[in-house]
Design a protein around this motif. Structure first.
Motif, PDB file in Angstrom:
ATOM      1  N   TYR A  43       0.806  -1.210   0.000  1.00  0.00           N
ATOM      2  CA  TYR A  43       0.000   0.000   0.000  1.00  0.00           C
ATOM      3  C   TYR A  43       0.844   1.268   0.000  1.00  0.00           C
ATOM      4  O   TYR A  43       0.516   2.244  -0.655  1.00  0.00           O
ATOM      5  N   GLU A 180       2.667  -5.515   3.282  1.00  0.00           N
ATOM      6  CA  GLU A 180       2.332  -4.215   3.853  1.00  0.00           C
ATOM      7  C   GLU A 180       2.674  -4.174   5.349  1.00  0.00           C
ATOM      8  O   GLU A 180       3.100  -3.148   5.877  1.00  0.00           O
ATOM      9  N   ALA A 184       5.016  -1.231   6.530  1.00  0.00           N
ATOM     10  CA  ALA A 184       4.475  -0.261   7.493  1.00  0.00           C
ATOM     11  C   ALA A 184       5.339  -0.215   8.755  1.00  0.00           C
ATOM     12  O   ALA A 184       5.609   0.850   9.308  1.00  0.00           O
ATOM     13  N   GLY A 185       5.779  -1.379   9.191  1.00  0.00           N
ATOM     14  CA  GLY A 185       6.596  -1.454  10.399  1.00  0.00           C
ATOM     15  C   GLY A 185       7.927  -0.751  10.239  1.00  0.00           C
ATOM     16  O   GLY A 185       8.310   0.082  11.072  1.00  0.00           O
ATOM     17  N   SER A 188       7.450   2.904  10.069  1.00  0.00           N
ATOM     18  CA  SER A 188       7.172   3.519  11.373  1.00  0.00           C
ATOM     19  C   SER A 188       8.462   3.661  12.187  1.00  0.00           C
ATOM     20  O   SER A 188       8.597   4.556  13.006  1.00  0.00           O
TER      21      SER A 188
ATOM     22  N   ILE B 106      -2.739  -0.848  11.529  1.00  0.00           N
ATOM     23  CA  ILE B 106      -2.613  -0.511  10.097  1.00  0.00           C
ATOM     24  C   ILE B 106      -3.810  -0.990   9.269  1.00  0.00           C
ATOM     25  O   ILE B 106      -3.856  -0.801   8.067  1.00  0.00           O
ATOM     26  N   ARG B 109      -7.318   2.375   6.960  1.00  0.00           N
ATOM     27  CA  ARG B 109      -6.501   3.396   6.300  1.00  0.00           C
ATOM     28  C   ARG B 109      -6.870   4.817   6.706  1.00  0.00           C
ATOM     29  O   ARG B 109      -6.128   5.754   6.465  1.00  0.00           O
ATOM     30  N   TYR B 112      -4.623   5.227  10.538  1.00  0.00           N
ATOM     31  CA  TYR B 112      -3.402   4.483  10.267  1.00  0.00           C
ATOM     32  C   TYR B 112      -2.305   4.993  11.187  1.00  0.00           C
ATOM     33  O   TYR B 112      -1.817   6.115  11.037  1.00  0.00           O
ATOM     34  N   PRO B 114       0.779   2.990  12.570  1.00  0.00           N
ATOM     35  CA  PRO B 114       1.711   1.910  12.918  1.00  0.00           C
ATOM     36  C   PRO B 114       2.668   2.332  14.039  1.00  0.00           C
ATOM     37  O   PRO B 114       3.264   3.401  13.965  1.00  0.00           O
TER      38      PRO B 114
END
Lengths: 385, 227
Positions: A43, A180, A184-185, A188, B106, B109, B112, B114
């Motif tokens: 994403y 994803e 995402a991790g 972050s 997550i 959306r 969001y 994280p």
């Protein structure tokens, strides 16, 4: 008893065989691409190295039903099939053990129900079983999930089990996806680079994620060894005992790994021809590695990172990068560090900007990961020790 | 059969709101409080303050606490070099409990967020890091995943490390936690019989002993032959 290589394969953005991957690397080609938002797999806007799923499925459909297996399983099964193509190694033998190295397995199914019995599919032991039972192997597969050193630990564990005669063959599989979840991790954590990663570079700004699968067939049976007779000599793992998400400031764990890898194989650091570093291109990792190599007096040894070609492939990295190192020994050509322009680590080390040509007898492969873990293995040509 | 140099010198179990250390039940609580509350209250009552404990995910808290009971008294730290102690842990659920919580951050959306502190714990081997930091253990380590505790492999691989590496003591066991916070924890300390603390009992270093201790089976037979 020696640990020979009976076969190997790797599937990454750069190709579906060791040779295909290696020839791309020789040419300095990267498989990392900058994705725009709303890519159907990942994403987030990021630089990642993705496997060509269409190509994979064209191959997979020829021998099994795509809808029964997850992407990770299809990739691993295809990779193992390719790896055994040219050997007589018996995957269904009780003397053969499967070892799967993965950090997140089928994590893409988290929170999704119904598809491919997703609740069980999330279990890494289940993934191991799906792969080993596809090849009718009677043993319980061993699954290692130890952050970014998983792959090297899998090879090391396989080597140790062979050395003590517990098995005759080990199928080491390293597989992870750039989902994803992990993108995402890492975003972050602000660990991801906005551009294609630049390992060991002065201006490096983080990693690029990658995905792939590597299969390395280890055997103690010399008759099954591939021509070049390259062997895994041994290795070590060690913990920094310092911080869970940052590497040690003095490279403690990696330094210990290097020392113990050399002492356990009775090899001298002077004999090491090349080092395949972890080289994630985060500021802290690459500095840590330079400090560890400097402490171990290996700062003049030609060193590379392969992350600039195929990204950081997490639990697959140790297997994929060992296979490339083995191929480099076969071809007497050690690939340059893709993405590196100006060397810039805390300690000066000999990171390669161009391909190195010449015979390679002894190669050191290193890895480090979250939780303060570090691992290393020594790979040598058989006639040189 | 060759007499093994090694013995299981200590073990600790945490399950069903009960903590067992070397056959002795230290704590047994009525079910009720959730696991997180249970572990925190045990920690406050029995263990010295360690601020990092509260930052850990549930799997790490569980494993960390088991290790803290197992290694109480600093015998391991005082007897062995940091590189001579290995940690081998396995479970069936990896870090799924935390994976699930990270996924929730997550999934939507429009909301969001994280969380990096949570993401780090989406690797089960972080637990080995937490134990290593607290007890300054720097030797071999690995995290394995199997459907059920594989005591044969646990024995085999610990033995492999004794035979092929500088390892002189191994902490091995099973630290498992599922997404419903159902849990099971067991750690064993294996060391050379000559370097063990002087204690009343120790157990044969064998897959059968792990299994008997884990399932709290009667161990008198073992004592008869090896005690």
């Amino acid at each position: 008893m020696k640990t020979y290589i009976a076969g190997d394969n790797m599937i990454t953005s750069l190709g579906f065989s060791t040779l295909e991957n290696f020839s791309q690397m020789k040419e300095g080609i990267t498989g990392i691409k900058k994705l725009k938002e709303n890519n159907n797999r990942v994403y987030l806007k990021s630089c990642v190295s993705l496997v060509d799923v269409e190509r994979l499925d064209t191959i997979f459909t020829d021998f099994a039903d795509t809808s029964h297996y997850t992407l990770l399983e299809r990739m691993a099964i295809t990779s193992v099939r390719y790896a055994v193509e040219k050997t007589d190694l018996d995957l269904a033998s009780p003397k053969t053990l499967f070892i799967l190295s993965t950090t997140k397995g089928n994590i893409e199914f988290i929170g999704k129900r119904g598809q491919l019995n997703s609740e069980n599919r999330l279990h890494l032991w289940h993934t191991g079983r799906v792969i080993s039972s596809f090849f009718d192997n009677p043993n319980q597969p061993l699954v290692i999930s130890n952050a970014c050193i998983s792959g090297l630990l899998a090879i090391l564990t396989g080597h140790r089990l062979l050395t003590l005669g517990r098995f005759e063959n080990i199928v080491v599989i390293g597989a992870d996806l750039a989902t994803e979840f992990v993108v995402a991790g890492f975003q972050s954590l602000k660990a991801m680079s906005k551009t294609i990663c630049k390992p060991f570079d002065k201006h490096r700004s983080g990693l690029s994620l990658g995905e792939g699968c590597g299969t390395l067939l280890l055997t103690s049976n010399p008759n099954l060894a591939a021509d070049e007779k390259i062997v895994v000599r041994g290795g070590a793992s060690a913990n920094d005992a310092n911080h869970i998400s940052g590497p040690s400031r003095n490279g403690e764990g990696l330094f210990n790994v290097i020392e113990q890898t050399l002492s356990s194989t009775s090899e001298s650091g002077d004999h090491i021809d090349v080092i395949s570093a972890h080289g994630t291109a985060t500021v802290f990792n690459d500095d840590m590695e330079s400090i560890a190599l400097d402490r171990a007096c290996l700062n003049s040894i030609p060193t590379n990172s392969l992350k600039g070609y195929i990204g950081h492939t997490l639990g697959a990295a140790g297997v994929l990068e060992s296979i490339i190192t083995i191929q480099a020994m076969r071809e007497s050509l050690f690939p340059a560090t893709k993405g590196l322009r100006t060397r810039g680590t805390v300690k000066k080390i000999n990171v390669l900007k161009t391909n190195l040509r010449g015979p390679l007898n002894h190669s050191l492969k290193l890895a480090a990961g979250f939780g303060g873990c570090n691992a290393g293995i020594l790979i040598s040509k058989n006639e040189t020790f | 059969m060759k007499r093994s140099e090694q013995r299981i010198s200590r073990y600790c179990l945490i399950r069903n709101r009960k903590i067992v250390l070397n056959e002795k039940t230290l704590i047994e609580e009525e079910p009720g409080a959730d696991l997180s509350t249970f572990l925190s209250s045990i920690y406050k009552t029995f263990r010295p303050e360690y601020s990092k404990f509260y930052k850990m995910d549930l799997l790490s808290k569980l494993g960390f606490l088991t290790a803290d009971f197992l290694l109480d008294g600093d015998h391991v730290q005082n007897t062995y070099g940091a590189n001579e102690v290995a940690i081998l842990i396995s479970n069936s659920q990896s870090s799924l409990e935390t994976d699930n919580r990270f996924q929730q951050t997550i999934a939507d959306r429009d909301a969001y967020y994280p969380n990096p502190a949570l993401f780090v714990y989406t690797l089960p081997s972080i637990l080995i890091g937490e134990i290593s930091i607290k007890h300054q253990i720097k030797g071999e380590s690995a995290f394995f995943i199997s459907a059920l505790p594989d005591f044969d492999f646990m024995h085999q691989y610990a033995d492999t490390l004794f035979q092929t590496t500088p390892t002189k003591a191994v902490i091995t066991g099973w630290i498992d936690l599922n997404i419903n916070a159902e849990y099971e924890a067991a750690l064993f300390l294996i060391e050379n019989r000559k370097q063990m603390e002087k204690r009343k009992r120790s157990w044969t270093f064998a897959a059968g002993s792990f299994s008997d201790l884990f399932y709290e089976r009667n161990l008198e037979k073992d004592e008869l032959f090896h005690g």
